[in-house]
Each structure stands twice: as C-alpha cells, then as structure tokens.
Motif scaffolding. Structure first.
Motif, PDB file in Angstrom:
ATOM      1  N   THR A  35       0.858  -1.185   0.000  1.00 43.99           N
ATOM      2  CA  THR A  35       0.000   0.000   0.000  1.00 43.99           C
ATOM      3  C   THR A  35       0.891   1.230   0.000  1.00 43.99           C
ATOM      4  O   THR A  35       1.817   1.337   0.815  1.00 43.99           O
ATOM      5  N   ASP A  45       1.006  -5.001   2.566  1.00 39.72           N
ATOM      6  CA  ASP A  45      -0.406  -5.179   2.935  1.00 39.72           C
ATOM      7  C   ASP A  45      -0.549  -6.081   4.158  1.00 39.72           C
ATOM      8  O   ASP A  45      -1.489  -5.932   4.942  1.00 39.72           O
ATOM      9  N   GLU A  46       0.380  -6.999   4.329  1.00 34.59           N
ATOM     10  CA  GLU A  46       0.329  -7.923   5.466  1.00 34.59           C
ATOM     11  C   GLU A  46       0.371  -7.172   6.787  1.00 34.59           C
ATOM     12  O   GLU A  46      -0.299  -7.547   7.757  1.00 34.59           O
ATOM     13  N   TRP A  48      -0.170  -3.694   6.950  1.00 34.02           N
ATOM     14  CA  TRP A  48      -1.078  -2.552   6.878  1.00 34.02           C
ATOM     15  C   TRP A  48      -2.535  -2.943   7.151  1.00 34.02           C
ATOM     16  O   TRP A  48      -3.234  -2.277   7.924  1.00 34.02           O
ATOM     17  N   THR A  49      -2.977  -4.011   6.567  1.00 33.92           N
ATOM     18  CA  THR A  49      -4.391  -4.374   6.623  1.00 33.92           C
ATOM     19  C   THR A  49      -4.926  -4.564   8.042  1.00 33.92           C
ATOM     20  O   THR A  49      -6.043  -4.120   8.343  1.00 33.92           O
ATOM     21  N   PRO A  50      -4.178  -5.201   8.965  1.00 33.72           N
ATOM     22  CA  PRO A  50      -4.745  -5.431  10.308  1.00 33.72           C
ATOM     23  C   PRO A  50      -4.864  -4.174  11.165  1.00 33.72           C
ATOM     24  O   PRO A  50      -5.514  -4.220  12.223  1.00 33.72           O
ATOM     25  N   LYS A  56      -3.987   3.684  11.089  1.00 31.15           N
ATOM     26  CA  LYS A  56      -3.607   4.007   9.715  1.00 31.15           C
ATOM     27  C   LYS A  56      -3.468   5.511   9.528  1.00 31.15           C
ATOM     28  O   LYS A  56      -2.567   5.982   8.812  1.00 31.15           O
TER      29      LYS A  56
END
Length: 322
Positions: A35, A45-46, A48-50, A56
């Motif tokens: 991202t 993303d691994e 960032w996503t959680p 964020k």
C-alpha cells in the motif's frame, strides 16, 4: 518545545516507520502486495491491513512527515502522532509551513495532504523520529481553531487524561500564550468546557454534543460518577439529571479475548453491572460511536435516545401522580 510542556511531551511517540518497515517505493520492482502511503513510501499489505483505521491515520501522517523538507505536521495529524485520542479517523494529513509562509494552490499539494496556513513560530515546532510536528499546546489550539469546539474539547480532554499531572492553569497558559490569534474565543470556550476525568473520546464527544445542543430537560451532566452497590463501586460514563446513565462501549470490548475475557463473560459482567445500577433507581442507555454522528441538520441519534428517556420518565411520573 513549548515552555512548560507536559513531562514527556512527544516522548515515546511511536515510530511507525520501524514498526511497519516502511519501504522506499523506488526500490520496489513490483508494487503488488504493498500500500502506498506517499509517492515515496509503501508498506506491505500484510502489516497494513490489520491496523485499526485510526492507526492508519497516524502511520500515514508519519510517512508524510518523513517526506516533508520544510513543512510541519499539524492539527489532528500531529495529535495522532503524539498519541492524543480523537474519535473517528482521517484520510488526509494536515501540514503547515513555519513562519508566515503560505502554501501554494491545492493543485500543487501531494495526494492525501492538506496544507494549512497557521503563522507558526519555530518555538512551536518539535522534531521527533525525523519528523517535524507542532508542539502539544499548539496542536491542541489548532484543532480547536481548525475543527471547532467539539473536536477541541475532545482533544484537550484526551491530553488531560494522558498528562494528569499538568494543572488546568498550565494548559490555559500554554494554549493562550503569544499574540492574540483568530479563534481565541473558541479556544477559551474549549478550556472552560474541558474536564479532567473523561474516560474516552466518545464520552467527551457525547458530553460536548449535549452541551451544544442544549436539549430541553437536560439540566445537569456529570462525568465518571461512582455508585456503591453490592459492596463494590461502579463508575458510570455520563450521568444526566442524577438518574440517566449513558455508557459508551467500543466494538473492541466485545471481541473474543478482549481484556482477557470471552465475549460471553463480558456481556454477563456488563448485564450484572447494569442490573445493580437499575436497582439503585437509575436508567441506563448504551450509545454507539455512530450514535454521535451529526446529520446535515445537526442532529444525532444520541439526542433521540436521551429525549426518549426523559419523556418516558415524565410520562411515568404523570401516571403515578394520576
């Protein structure tokens, strides 16, 4: 740093670059699985996503701050970096130039960045983890001026929660120091309405929403009042008119394993507490974060919750009298 700033001001600021392993975009042969936080910085993303949405917002502000040569992170974005709690989150990072320099036209702004003109003194800027951001008193002042009374009160309540050793007089002096500025009336009002014992941003926001709305029948609002029942002390978030309790619960409270409890245990404990409060003659209403969101007419669902409870109490009293 601000003269008289709270102990540890900005100390311990999270280094999102290290935590998330920021990647230089120029070194990526393939951006898949990443991202972009800025044109120069990406994160996998691994990792960032959680993250929660407000995390964020803070991480994005950190990335923007790393890429700024002279601009300073300010407003809500600076608050996120400092660790001051605010409701919701932001997709845009607020920055400003020190001194009286005005930003160029919006077409020149990097994507996801909003420049503000703040007439910022160099003594109101600190540098941490390679980022320049507004010092705490200036950050709080700017939130009130840029975003209004409600956000200003929420931010100051949060700061007082984080630095309880700082006196109200010190906060007042810090936020009002220097030459007179536009918006000083709002800042004074924020100082007058802030309380030292608000337990969460949602609680602060609900309280200030009720104060601003001045709903008919709401005569008194108290924070963190304690009641004794069954040999234990139970604090309540907001107490209206000495009998109506408003409780604010984030969704995370009900996640499996939150606070070391199963969801079922949390619900049962909550219900047990509520029954004890009801037996004391109190009424309890639960308010969700979305119940605090204002519509175009300045109305939020929480107002309906409070008014319904007030009307119900009045109707019950009328029936008893009749």
């Amino acid at each position: 740093m601000d003269a008289g700033a709270p102990a540890g001001d900005h100390a311990g600021m999270r280094n999102w670059g290290k935590e998330l392993g920021f990647v230089d975009v120029r070194g990526l042969s393939d951006r898949a699985g990443h991202t972009l936080l800025t044109a120069e910085i990406a994160v996998t993303d691994e990792l960032w996503t959680p993250l929660a949405p407000w995390e964020k917002s803070a991480a994005r502000a950190f990335a923007v701050g790393l890429t700024m040569d002279t601009a300073v992170v300010c407003g809500k974005s600076a608050a996120r970096l400092i660790g001051i709690e605010l409701p919701g989150w932001e997709d845009t990072v607020e920055v400003t130039y020190p001194g009286k320099r005005k930003p160029g036209g919006q077409r020149y702004w990097p994507e996801g960045v909003r420049f503000r003109y703040r007439n910022l003194g160099e003594d109101e800027v600190v540098e941490r983890e390679g980022i320049r951001l507004t010092a705490i008193y200036r950050t709080l002042r700017d939130i009130a001026v840029l975003h209004g009374l409600a956000d200003g009160v929420v931010a100051l309540d949060s700061a007082r929660r984080r630095w309880p050793e700082v006196s109200m007089q010190t906060w007042r002096s810090g936020l009002l120091r220097g030459p007179r500025f536009k918006g000083v009336g709002t800042v004074r009002r924020v100082l007058d309405l802030s309380v030292p014992d608000s337990d969460s941003p949602q609680e602060s926001l609900a309280r200030i929403r009720l104060i601003i709305a001045d709903l008919p029948g709401v005569e008194e609002i108290r924070t963190q009042v304690r009641f004794e029942a069954d040999g234990r002390s139970y604090p309540v978030d907001l107490l209206i008119n000495e009998w109506l309790v408003l409780e604010f619960d984030g969704d995370i409270k009900y996640e499996e394993g939150a606070f070391g409890r199963t969801t079922r245990e949390t619900v049962l404990k909550e219900r047990e507490r509520e029954v004890l409060l009801l037996n004391l003659g109190l009424q309890v209403r639960r308010v969700r974060a979305r119940d605090l969101e204002l519509d175009a007419d300045g109305w939020c669902p929480m107002f309906g919750i409070v008014l319904d409870a007030l009307r119900g109490r009045e109707e019950l009293g009328r029936k008893i009298r009749d």
